[in-house]
Design an enzyme around this catalytic site. Structure first.
Site, PDB file in Angstrom:
ATOM      1  N   ASP A 190     -14.728  43.419 -39.687  1.00  0.00           N
ATOM      2  CA  ASP A 190     -16.142  43.359 -40.702  1.00  0.00           C
ATOM      3  C   ASP A 190     -16.529  41.842 -41.081  1.00  0.00           C
ATOM      4  O   ASP A 190     -15.476  41.097 -41.448  1.00  0.00           O
ATOM      5  CB  ASP A 190     -15.763  44.237 -42.055  1.00  0.00           C
ATOM      6  N   GLU A 237     -17.811  41.658 -35.803  1.00  0.00           N
ATOM      7  CA  GLU A 237     -18.975  41.827 -36.546  1.00  0.00           C
ATOM      8  C   GLU A 237     -19.381  40.098 -36.850  1.00  0.00           C
ATOM      9  O   GLU A 237     -18.965  39.667 -37.736  1.00  0.00           O
ATOM     10  CB  GLU A 237     -19.008  42.578 -37.728  1.00  0.00           C
TER      11      GLU A 237
END
Lengths: 115, 713
Positions: free
Chosen positions: B348, B385
């Site tokens: 993330d 990401e």
């Protein structure tokens, strides 16, 4: 944790009472392994065992592996709902053949022996 | 043989102790006891607190003797503990001087950053015990497990079809009909369904221990809101206990491992969404949980005057390129691979991992390089990401050492725009469908994790049903969530019974999935999209632990046609290796066609700089090259225009015929048994529709349907 034994129809029935947890795991492991090795046919009656912890599952796993080496001649029966769920949810349910009660377990183990 | 260091050397208030081993950090079983080891560079002293399970007060407070400290590491062995009962934490004393970054507070009890299991939130959403001042406590686990020969599956990246899901929301709704709803064990009742759909990899939203109570907002209708996404880590080494049906028994570790083992037995990999960019401790106003009280300066990126940098948008930023933190992250990932057999990680806001200790982006971030070259992680999927909340956007340029794949946000954005008929350069669409060579030409299409929807944003159904976000129930006056969604409601906002609009939405959903599955690169689906799951227009459902976010499986019955289309397309992708070939080379095949070519209404004529909404891609799949039974041509025709258009097909070699495999303009879109076209020269494409043709000499293969329970019409 208490383990008492009885004989019925040439089958040893080991009754577990109490909690199968870290505190009782070593003794339970030793006693059950001895019973597996000394009995021709064994039913482990779990009706008096209200709780099986992580250590307890490992006891059952180790005993179960020994059973498999010895031609599957031991089964479990009468698991409480909580214990049944714990074994199912953690994947330990496949270690032993499990039956609803002693009579069904006896029927299985005797027919398996004669088959 | 007994170890010579397996006996105590001193006692403290009846507890048998011995100097510990510095490594590994955390609480580790040693003969007769537990080795506790904790790092703090600036601490003056440290105490170990032991609790009986669930007790408010500790039954022991044991200071680490000075002679038990080596360097900045306090370590101690405590003998004769009841491993299943004991819970532990630390109290650390040191300077409190926020202007220099130090925030030691010897009144706070702290969680071990290396705790392998954590108690305190064992049952999801259960009221917090007000007497329990120290919420999160470390637990000691048996880290043995009967893996029965299992190991990470190592499915080649190009063969993956990823399915992103949230452990709780996937089965929490009553319609899921699983035995242990909302848990790791509950997922296992859906394994057959996932196999039926055809996915071979689940990507789980965060499962590291987090605090579902972290969100203090109240919905507009007065309901308390939970953090149900979990992007706020409390402990990196511990699975979320509240996601385990056995959490109340502290058996989350066994349950999680059994879940992984079962997925693997069924050919499904497990990727974890991991959050190393920040923690649940927030900024100076946030709680002390662990790192803040153990060594604030080491674990967090701080401004020169001691405030928290906020590149995560969540209050703090983890100091990922500090060598101690870097080692912790590496050890954490190794642990999940070695002990839990995890197949991959999606990081993330991974661009934070590329920032140095001042927050400046680095060209060669040591953490990312270390992970890329690590021997234990060498076959593990690493997916970034590739952006952060501080404005760093690295899609296409994430430091990679040939190892890192990326969530391709540009695929989502460009394909959504094409889908809704935006005027945009066609070459962008071609690049996205061809694995994004404009971004990854020097590498391969395997870098590109393609997606159109993910947890963050609209579901597929909502993307074609809503023009504006509807996040009112999030309690932030509809100000949260993304405003730029490239969505189109097809003529009415939200619910409608207009059959024309409903038919168009259905077509658009099928068009979207067709482009995703046919594109080069790795497709990632959002769970529930295959049966039209809705979040009622909420594009930021992180706090909706209710019917908004829980998948409603009843929709599967009403949208079986959509499910079949998903399933058929996935099967089609699996049957055609050319669609999975990650190479950007485009050789001329022995069929005398280039492997990949781009067309419009007239074959072999293409103006890629135009803004047309008509496009066709031809794949020439040679049996010799791909070791398949028959040569095959695939013609993938997209009419995203709102009017009907005729497309001429390329002329096939002698003996080959065009067969219809998919037509999103038909209710039964994907044809299990392909149908030969009556007109072999031209096909009339309805408005906003997609067709897939197969060109073969004989008859195209059938796709068998095995309908499992719950997937019946």
């Amino acid at each position: 944790m208490q383990i008492t034994t009885a004989d019925r129809d040439n089958v040893t029935i080991a009754m577990l009472e109490g909690h199968l947890d870290f505190a009782s795991s070593q003794r339970a492991s030793e006693e059950l392994t001895k019973l597996v090795e000394s009995s021709d046919k064994l039913i482990i009656d779990m009706s008096g065992c209200q709780y099986v912890s992580s250590s307890g599952l490992r006891v059952l796993l180790l005993v179960g592996k020994r059973v498999k080496q010895l031609d599957d001649r031991a089964v479990l029966c009468s698991l409480t709902d909580d214990v049944k769920e714990i074994m199912e949810m953690t994947g330990f349910g496949s270690i032993f053949k499990c039956f609803d009660d002693v009579d069904t377990a006896l029927g299985y183990i005797n027919s398996a022996a004669s088959a | 043989m007994q170890r010579i260091d397996s006996y105590p050397t001193r006692t403290y208030k009846g507890f048998k102790l011995r100097e510990g081993r510095c490594l590994p950090f955390g609480a580790t079983l040693v003969p007769g006891g537990v080795n506790f080891s904790v790092f703090s560079r600036y601490a003056a002293s440290c105490e170990l607190l032991l609790y009986n399970r669930g007790a408010d007060d500790p039954y022991a407070v044991i200071p680490f003797p000075e002679e038990f400290r080596i360097g900045s590491v306090f370590s101690m062995i405590v003998f004769d503990l009841d491993l299943e009962d004991v819970e532990y934490g630390y109290r650390v004393d040191g300077p409190f001087d926020p202007s220099t970054g130090h925030r030691f507070d010897k009144t706070k009890v702290l969680l071990d950053p290396y705790a392998k299991a954590i108690s305190g939130r064992n049952i999801w959403g259960a009221p917090i015990d007000p007497g329990r001042q120290f919420a999160y406590r470390g637990k000691i686990i048996c880290d043995d497990f009967d893996w029965d020969g299992d190991k990470p599956l190592e499915i080649p990246l190009e063969d993956l079809v990823i399915y992103e899901l949230n452990v709780r929301s996937y089965t929490k709704h009553i319609s899921s009909r699983v035995r242990y709803a909302g848990t790791y064990a509950g997922l296992l009742d859906k394994v057959d369904y996932m196999k039926e759909l055809g996915i071979n990899c689940v990507e789980l939203l965060p499962i590291f221990e987090f605090d579902e109570f972290q969100n203090s907002n109240i919905s507009s209708s007065g309901q308390p809101l939970f953090n149900c996404w979990g992007y706020s880590t409390v402990g990196f080494f511990a699975p979320k206990a509240g996601y385990a049906a056995t959490g109340k028994y502290n058996m989350q570790v066994d349950e999680f491992k059994n879940m992984v083992k079962t997925f693997h037995k069924n050919g499904i990999e497990v990727i974890l969404d991991v959050v190393f960019n920040h923690t649940a401790e927030g900024n100076e106003h946030g709680p002390y949980i662990s790192f803040k009280g153990l060594d604030n300066c080491t674990y967090y990126l701080l401004t020169p005057d001691g405030h928290y940098y906020n590149f995560s948008g969540c209050g703090n930023t983890f100091n990922c390129n500090n060598s101690v933190v870097r080692d912790m992250i590496l050890e954490c990932l190794r642990y999940w691979v070695a002990e839990y057999h995890i197949d991959g990680f999606r990081f993330d806001l991974a661009s934070i991992l590329a920032r140095d200790q001042d927050g400046t982006p680095m060209k060669n971030p040591p953490l990312l390089e270390t992970l890329a070259h690590d021997p234990i992680l060498s076959k593990t999927k690493l997916i970034a990401e590739a952006w952060d909340a501080g404005g760093l956007y690295q899609v296409g340029s994430f430091p990679n050492w040939g190892r890192w794949a990326e969530w391709n946000g540009k695929f989502r954005d460009d394909i959504r725009r094409f889908l809704k008929g935006d005027c945009m350069p066609l070459e962008l669409v071609v690049d996205r469908l061809n694995g994004s060579p404009d971004m990854y030409k020097s590498r391969s299409a395997n870098v590109s994790i393609n997606f159109i929807t993910a947890h963050d944003g609209y579901t597929l159904n909502d993307m074609v049903s809503y023009q504006e976000k509807h996040n009112e129930e999030n309690g932030e006056s509809n100000k949260d969530g993304c405003n730029d969604n490239s969505s189109w409601n097809c003529g009415a906002e939200g619910y409608t019974d207009d059959p024309g609009i409903l038919a168009l939405r259905e077509r658009q959903r099928k068009n979207a999935i067709a482009m995703l599955i046919m594109a080069k690169g790795i497709p990632m689906l959002l769970a529930g999209d295959e049966f039209g799951n809705t979040q009622f227009g909420n594009n930021n459902a992180y706090c909706q632990d209710n019917d908004t976010y829980w998948l409603n499986w009843e929709s599967l019955r009403t949208n079986i046609g959509l499910f079949k289309c998903f399933k058929g397309l996935i099967a089609f992708r699996k049957a055609h290796p050319i669609l999975r070939n990650p190479s950007f080379l485009n050789p001329k095949t022995d069929l005398d066609f280039p492997e990949f070519s781009v067309h419009q209404q007239t074959p072999w004529r293409m103006d890629s700089t135009s803004s047309s909404l008509n496009l066709a891609l031809l794949y020439a799949e040679s049996k010799k090259h791909y070791s398949i039974q028959e040569d095959c041509f695939i013609y993938f025709i997209m009419n995203m225009h709102w009017e009907t258009h005729g497309f001429h097909m390329p002329v096939l070699p002698e003996g080959f015929k065009w067969w219809m495999r998919l037509n999103t303009n038909q209710p039964e879109s994907f044809l299990n048994r392909a149908e030969m076209l009556g007109n072999q020269e031209e096909i009339i494409m309805g408005p906003r529709s997609i067709v897939i043709l197969e060109g073969v000499k004989g008859t195209p293969s059938d796709y068998g349907y095995i309908v499992t329970e719950g997937v019946e019409e």
